[in-house]
Enzyme design. Structure first.
Site, short mmCIF file in Angstrom:
data_model
loop_
_atom_site.label_atom_id
_atom_site.label_comp_id
_atom_site.label_asym_id
_atom_site.label_seq_id
_atom_site.Cartn_x
_atom_site.Cartn_y
_atom_site.Cartn_z
N HIS A 242 0.84 -1.20 0.00
CA HIS A 242 0.00 0.00 0.00
C HIS A 242 0.88 1.25 0.00
O HIS A 242 1.93 1.28 0.65
CB HIS A 242 -0.92 0.00 1.22
N GLU B 28 -4.10 1.12 -7.67
CA GLU B 28 -4.51 2.20 -6.77
C GLU B 28 -3.66 3.43 -7.04
O GLU B 28 -2.54 3.56 -6.52
CB GLU B 28 -4.37 1.75 -5.31
P1 PGA Z 1 -9.90 5.36 0.11
O1 PGA Z 1 -8.69 4.40 0.52
O2 PGA Z 1 -11.00 4.49 -0.40
O3 PGA Z 1 -10.27 6.07 1.37
O4 PGA Z 1 -9.39 6.26 -0.96
C1 PGA Z 1 -8.30 3.35 -0.29
C2 PGA Z 1 -6.97 2.82 0.15
O5 PGA Z 1 -6.10 3.64 0.48
O6 PGA Z 1 -6.76 1.61 0.13
#
Ligand code: PGA
Length: 261
Positions: free
Chosen positions: A101, A173
């Site tokens: 992450h 992401e």
């Molecule tokens: P968010 O977080 O949905 O609050 O943007 C997603 C993540 O960081 O995994």
């Protein structure tokens, strides 16, 4: 086999739900929100802080709801004060572990190399790693998205065998789209789909078509009930990694229902 094609809604609670009254309130609301929810086409994965994992496993008993953690160490046991073993996650009832992450990269110095070690340790403990990859805002502006994703993919997955790759979930992401980074817009479905196709091609190149068709590719970054259609469904994603909205069980359920259709 069929399980691998189920859509995944992975709740990343980050470092929230710290007070027992907040935990109880969330659980109560989640039970109500999911009472009539059919989870035959999707799976909800709840990833609380590690210390809460066994409590979640004990309290939430619904078919289609599984559990995971947000990180693990690359060794399975030993003198590593403060670390969390993937073996412990597994033995407490966890099935998944989120790895790579961007917050772990930014605040805890994780690199593609250390993430690779963690993926290997997670697989050894029979956990399914959820590998997050994505570009920063700066990288996007300088048109480096494809380069960054290719590099993260190759380095994080170095020496991962074909059989093991089938256990891994990939999550695109974009760092700039995470709600905690206050995005002023989100990627549209075409942008998400373009990256999905790149990731699929990378899997295909290293692991062949069969694996590429099997591995699930999710989207993460500000997903909620109101935008899941655009950023996940239209983009053909196999699920979502949900941070902020996972704290609101009714919104989480809205995401799951959209993914189900
Ligand atoms: P968010 O977080 O949905 O609050 O943007 C997603 C993540 O960081 O995994």
């Amino acid at each position: 086999m069929i399980d691998n094609r189920k859509k995944l809604a992975i709740a990343n609670f980050k470092m929230t739900l710290n007070m027992s009254f907040e935990i109880e309130k969330w659980m109560e609301t989640f039970q109500k929100a999911t009472e009539r929810l059919e989870l035959d086409k999707s799976e909800i994965v709840l990833c609380p802080q590690s210390a809460l994992l066994s409590y979640f496993v004990e309290k939430i008993n619904k078919s289609g709801v599984t559990f995971g953690t947000q990180n693990c160490f690359w060794e399975s046991k030993g003198a590593f004060t403060g670390e969390n073993s993937p073996v412990l996650t597994k033995s407490l009832g966890g099935k998944y572990v989120i790895l790579g992450h961007s917050e772990r990269r930014a605040y805890f110095g994780e690199t593609n190399e250390s993430i690779n070690l963690k993926i290997k340790a997670a697989l050894k403990a029979s956990l399914k790693p959820v590998l997050c990859i994505g570009e920063s805002g700066k990288e996007k502006k300088s048109d480096e998205t494809m380069y960054v994703i290719t590099k993260q993919f190759n380095e994080c997955l170095a020496e991962i065998s074909l059989a093991k790759m089938e256990e891994i979930i990939l999550c695109y992401e974009p760092v700039w789209a995470i709600s905690a980074n206050n995005p002023d817009h989100l990627p549209d479905s075409n942008e998400v789909m373009e990256v999905k196709l790149l990731i699929k091609k990378l899997v295909m190149k290293s692991y062949g078509e069969r694996v590429a068709n099997k591995v699930r590719i999710l989207y993460g970054g500000s997903v909620k009930g109101d935008n899941v259609e655009e950023v996940c469904v239209s983009a053909g994603m196999d699920g979502a990694l949900i941070g902020g909205a996972s704290l609101l069980p009714y919104d989480l359920v809205k995401v799951v229902k959209a993914l189900n259709n």
